[in-house]
Structure formats: C-alpha cells, structure tokens
Design an enzyme around this catalytic site. Sequence first.
Site, short mmCIF file in Angstrom:
data_model
loop_
_atom_site.label_atom_id
_atom_site.label_comp_id
_atom_site.label_asym_id
_atom_site.label_seq_id
_atom_site.Cartn_x
_atom_site.Cartn_y
_atom_site.Cartn_z
N THR A 1 0.81 -1.23 0.00
CA THR A 1 0.00 0.00 0.00
C THR A 1 0.84 1.27 0.00
O THR A 1 1.97 1.28 0.52
CB THR A 1 -0.91 0.00 1.25
N TYR B 1 -0.97 0.35 10.24
CA TYR B 1 -1.37 -0.36 9.02
C TYR B 1 -0.23 -0.30 8.00
O TYR B 1 0.25 -1.32 7.52
CB TYR B 1 -2.65 0.27 8.46
#
Length: 328
Positions: free
Chosen positions: A118, A142
């Site tokens: 990501t 994250y």
Amino acid sequence: MAKHVLVTGGAGYIGSHACKALKAAGYVPVTFDSLVTGWEQAVKFGPFERGELADRARLDEVFAKWQPVAVMHFAALSQVGEAMKEPGKYWRGNVSASLTLIEAAVAAGCLDFVFSSTCATYGDHDGVMLDEDTPQTPLNSYGASKRAIEDMLKDFGAAHGLRSVIFRYFNVAGADPETEVGEFHQPETHLIPLMLDAIEGKRAALTVFGTDYPTPDGTCIRDYVHVMDLVDAHVLGLQWLEAGKGSRVFCLGTGRGFSVREVIDHSRAVTNREVPIVLGDRRAGDAVKLVSGSERAMAELGWQPARSTLAQMIGDAWKWHQSGHYDR
Ligand code: UDP
C-alpha cells in the site's frame, strides 16, 4: 494441467475481483479466507477453503491439496483508524499471520508470491509524486505492518529463493462492471461507498475529514485506481514471476490526484443526485496527498489503467451499489 493460485482474502473486495481476473486468464483461483471481513457469496470463480492465516496446519493442508503455482496475498486488516487505536491487532493480524503464510509457502515449494502492499507505507512526503524508490516512512501501524511484510518477503527471497511481486496500491475504487462482485465492507470506512450510501439516504451524510489541509480546496488528495485495472496488474505480475523475471516492486496509481471535494463533485455528476455532506475534523493517520506515477508498471508489465477515470470508477461503484450487497 490446471494452474491453481492460492488467493488469500479471495472473499474480500480486491481479492474477489482478482479471482475473476485470474479465472479469465486461465488460472484456477483457490480462495483462502476466514470470512471475518470477507463474504462467501463473493467466492464465485474457483474453490473455497475457509481458514485462518495464523493456522499453519490448515495452510499446510491447503498447499498440499491444491499444489498452487503461486500465492496472491490480499488478506489483511486495512483500516487506518482502527490501526491507530489497536496497533497490536495489526502487528499480529498482518505481520505475524503473513509470516506464517510465507513460511508455509516456502515449505510447500510454492515460491512465486504476489503481495498486496500500500501507499500507506510511504507516509507524508510534502505532496511529491511517489514512486518505488521513495523512502517508506509510514504514519500508522497499518502502513508499518505492510512495510514489515515487504521486508520479510525480501529476506525470504535472499534466504529461500522466494520470488515476490509487491504492488503498492493507491486508492482502489469501482467494481466489476458486470456486478458479479463489488465493494462491501462491514463497517464501511471508504470514501466512495460511504458517499454512495449518503446519496441513497442509507446514512444521513458523508463527513469530510478535514478541510484545512494544505491543498487547493483544503481536503486530502488521493490517487484512485479502478479495481479491475488493479487486478489486471496482478495477473501481469503473476505472469512476470512465471517468466522468471524475479522479485520487483511496482506502484499502482494513475499519476493524477483528486481531492475529497473533487470526488464529491464527480459523484454528483455521475449519479445526478446531491451528496449530503458534513464538514468534520481531520482523521488521525491521514496523509495530505498520496499520488504515484506508474511508469514502472506500464513500462515493465505493460499495464494500462484504462478504466481508472473518476467517472468510470464512481459509475461502476454506483451500479454495484444499486444491484444489492452480500448478506451474512
Ligand atoms: N474520507 C472522508 N470521509 C469519509 C471517508 C474518507 O473525507 O467518510 C477521506 C479520507 O480522509 C481520505 C480520502 O477520503 O482523504 C480517502 O479515504 P479512504 O478511507 O477511502 O481511503 P484511504 O486513503 O484511507 O486509503
């Protein structure tokens, strides 16, 4: 002989679209999913194996049964807000679980690995165009957990010959235009589906998270990629590995950023409906601007994000939204 690909998170948003693309490309996607956030109704394109990534014995069983030629690893916890509050959940659920998966793949001799990473691994870089060489300084657990998995893949490559294609996604949006699968999270946290819910009156309004960012209209800027384009890149990444081209990182963006207000304006135009909004505070952990070039993916994989216009992404998401959701 059928080529099986083990797709973790194949019952989720991106994973289910990847299964559709894999099937269309002649592979048999074997979904491995716990159904904690995934939907069994989304498993339409190949066999389903329910299981937890942390369960090594279950993984060994599935590798032995299907003898996959590769792994596509989508299963992950992916909510920035939750990661800020419960980092342990992310280190355990993403990093520790992925370690178990990687070890099981290596033990099974399944050495081609496509990983869903990501742009949240980058953190804030003053709005510069991000690329594969930009330093990764994540703002939240994250992003940090995904960066750790990238590092793990590199180490296992050096020590055990694991070959990985790592895709750093920007903001994935849209849905299968044939509405076989689509985006549905419970709870939903993403901008476009929340906006469509607000348009339909399923929630009172969309809250705009922060209007005082240093951008032209004060709202955050993101690079949105159509999920169908994104999963095409995954098939190309798999073929790259099968061709023996070795480990590589690719950013998947369009090079064009849109602010939250611009997305709202496009939605109004696409749906012909008003978007009820409330102006709110910044959301913790959000970067100001995340935009990437995808020169490498275009030049080396031959990837073309042809469907990634805001109008098409919102239009396909709207079509899916109106066609109904999965039920538990
Ligand atoms: N956003 C917003 N309201 C919402 C959800 C998201 O204003 O209810 C903003 C968010 O701050 C970010 C952008 O929309 O700037 C995209 O957020 P999303 O959660 O869809 O994806 P992320 O960028 O976190 O991966």
